[in-house]
Design an enzyme around this catalytic site. Structure first.
Site, short mmCIF file in Angstrom:
data_model
loop_
_atom_site.label_atom_id
_atom_site.label_comp_id
_atom_site.label_asym_id
_atom_site.label_seq_id
_atom_site.Cartn_x
_atom_site.Cartn_y
_atom_site.Cartn_z
NE ARG A 118 18.82 8.94 -13.12
CZ ARG A 118 19.19 9.09 -14.40
NH1 ARG A 118 18.65 8.31 -15.33
NH2 ARG A 118 20.08 9.99 -14.75
CE1 TYR A 170 -2.38 5.18 1.12
CE2 TYR A 170 -1.20 5.35 -0.95
CZ TYR A 170 -1.39 5.75 0.36
OH TYR A 170 -0.61 6.73 0.90
CG ASP A 181 -1.64 -2.33 -4.35
OD1 ASP A 181 -1.13 -3.13 -3.54
OD2 ASP A 181 -1.53 -1.10 -4.26
CE LYS A 232 1.44 0.88 3.88
NZ LYS A 232 2.11 1.80 2.98
C1 LIG Z 1 -2.48 -0.89 -0.94
C2 LIG Z 1 -1.44 0.19 -1.03
N1 LIG Z 1 -0.86 0.43 -2.21
C3 LIG Z 1 0.08 1.40 -2.37
C4 LIG Z 1 0.46 2.19 -1.29
C5 LIG Z 1 1.48 3.27 -1.49
O1 LIG Z 1 2.72 2.82 -1.04
P1 LIG Z 1 3.86 3.77 -0.45
O2 LIG Z 1 3.32 4.38 0.81
O3 LIG Z 1 5.00 2.82 -0.23
O4 LIG Z 1 4.15 4.81 -1.48
C6 LIG Z 1 -0.11 1.95 -0.03
C7 LIG Z 1 0.28 2.79 1.12
O5 LIG Z 1 -0.37 2.78 2.16
C8 LIG Z 1 -1.08 0.93 0.10
O6 LIG Z 1 -1.68 0.67 1.27
#
Ligand SMILES: Cc1ncc(COP(=O)(O)O)c(C=O)c1O
Length: 358
Positions: A47, A98, A169, A194
């Protein structure tokens, strides 16, 4: 031959996070499957660290210009950062982002942990005004799926003036198109699921920061909570990262060509595209029904959530109950892949023409 001191992003994507060039060393960091290590070293337990994570973190950290930590998913990264916010703190966040990140904020607010103030990140005056008394300014730029872009320098300056941390983000832009740490943001977040991993076969998150103290706090929290990634996932993501620049260049060129054609099609009421990247949002003239028809009738475009893979995929975002009501019912978020753009257009045009009866 003397080594250049710093490499350009495409070279970093390919060359970083590799074992030293020594006889019989593998070119790639192997997958280390280990829950425990022989005592007396620095890691001790699975971990707390893993050489495969480290290789991935070195590569992404160099691209973002900070120190990186990998997590089990993008949302595990988001949760770990939001957990740092003090009781009853004010958090400025995008009204469109998101929906999983928005759900976390709403849940923390409902439990009395924080106060969320939602803003349009493209409205710089509104965001900077909201910074007063804030502890954290959370940005997503471009936003998912509205594709609003935040002007980072004035927002970061206002947030820091107010004593707030700034998190960006960077999932949609990737470090190749936007480097928030270079614009003084405190933490960059990725759903590495992504574009970074890029092949729709991995769930992974990551953050990067230049602040050593913040890095130490976040590492401690990640390790304590256990929001750690798998070795295989980080290995796959590093493998994906090697071609990020090539994939993105092609996907972006495809997206720009599709934007030109979509803007001229009568079935399309609105095309949202920030001018860069591989995500387009289109609003169809005939609303949800037309959007559902489009996403169900194409043969090449895959109807699927998520984005950033080599294959083109799309979905009507409002099919998810958690999506903000201000996102139009007929909005289709398109993740443009690296196929031949003519095939992508032909596949779309058949259904779009059907919608207009042409
Ligand atoms: C802009 C953005 N941030 C965070 C996330 C969350 O990521 P994860 O699906 O890897 O948990 C997503 C998921 O679609 C996203 O599009």
């Amino acid at each position: 031959m003397s080594e250049p001191r710093t490499y350009r992003p495409a070279t970093i994507a390919v060359a970083s996070g590799r074992p030293p060039h020594e006889p019989d060393r593998p070119l790639n960091e192997p997958i280390t499957m280990a829950s425990t290590y022989v005592a007396g070293g620095e890691v001790e337990y699975g971990r707390y660290g893993n050489p495969t994570w480290t290789a991935f973190e070195n590569a992404l950290g160099q691209l973002e210009g900070g120190r990186c930590l990998a997590f089990a998913s993008g949302l595990a990264t988001v949760a770990t950062i939001l957990d740092l916010v003090g009781q009853d703190a004010k958090v400025v966040a995008p009204r469109h982002a998101y929906n999983g990140s928005l759900l976390q904020l709403a849940d923390l607010e409902a439990r009395g942990r924080l106060r969320a103030v939602l803003v349009d990140v493209a409205d710089t005056d509104a965001v900077t005004a909201a910074c007063e008394d804030a502890a954290l300014v959370w940005l997503e730029s471009p936003t998912n799926p509205a594709l609003e872009v935040a002007d980072l320098p004035p927002i970061v300056a206002a947030a820091h003036e107010a004593g707030a941390f700034v998190v960006v983000d960077n999932t949609f832009a990737t470090p190749l198109l936007q480097q928030p740490l270079a614009q003084d943001a405190d933490i960059v977040v990725h759903s590495a699921t992504k574009f970074i991993a890029g092949h729709s076969d991995v769930l992974l998150g990551a953050l990067a920061t230049r602040d050593d103290e913040l890095y130490a706090v976040l590492k401690k929290r990640r390790d304590m909570i256990g929001a750690v990634p798998g070795a295989f996932e980080t290995w796959l993501a590093l493998r994906g990262l090697r071609t990020l620049h090539v994939r993105l260049e092609r996907a972006q060129a495809n997206a720009q060509e599709l934007v030109r054609r979509l803007e001229r099609h009568a079935a399309v009421a609105e095309v949202r595209y920030p001018g860069f990247g591989a995500i387009i949002s289109v609003v169809l003239d005939q609303g949800a029904l037309a959007a559902d028809l489009l996403t169900h009738k194409t043969r090449l475009w895959v109807h699927a959530t998520s984005l950033g893979g080599v294959e083109s995929s799309f979905e009507r975002r409002r099919r998810w109950k958690a999506e903000p009501a201000t996102i139009p019912e007929g909005l289709v978020r398109m993740s443009v892949g690296i196929e031949d753009v003519e095939d992508l257009w032909d596949d779309l045009a058949v259904v779009l023409d059907e919608l207009t009866g042409s």
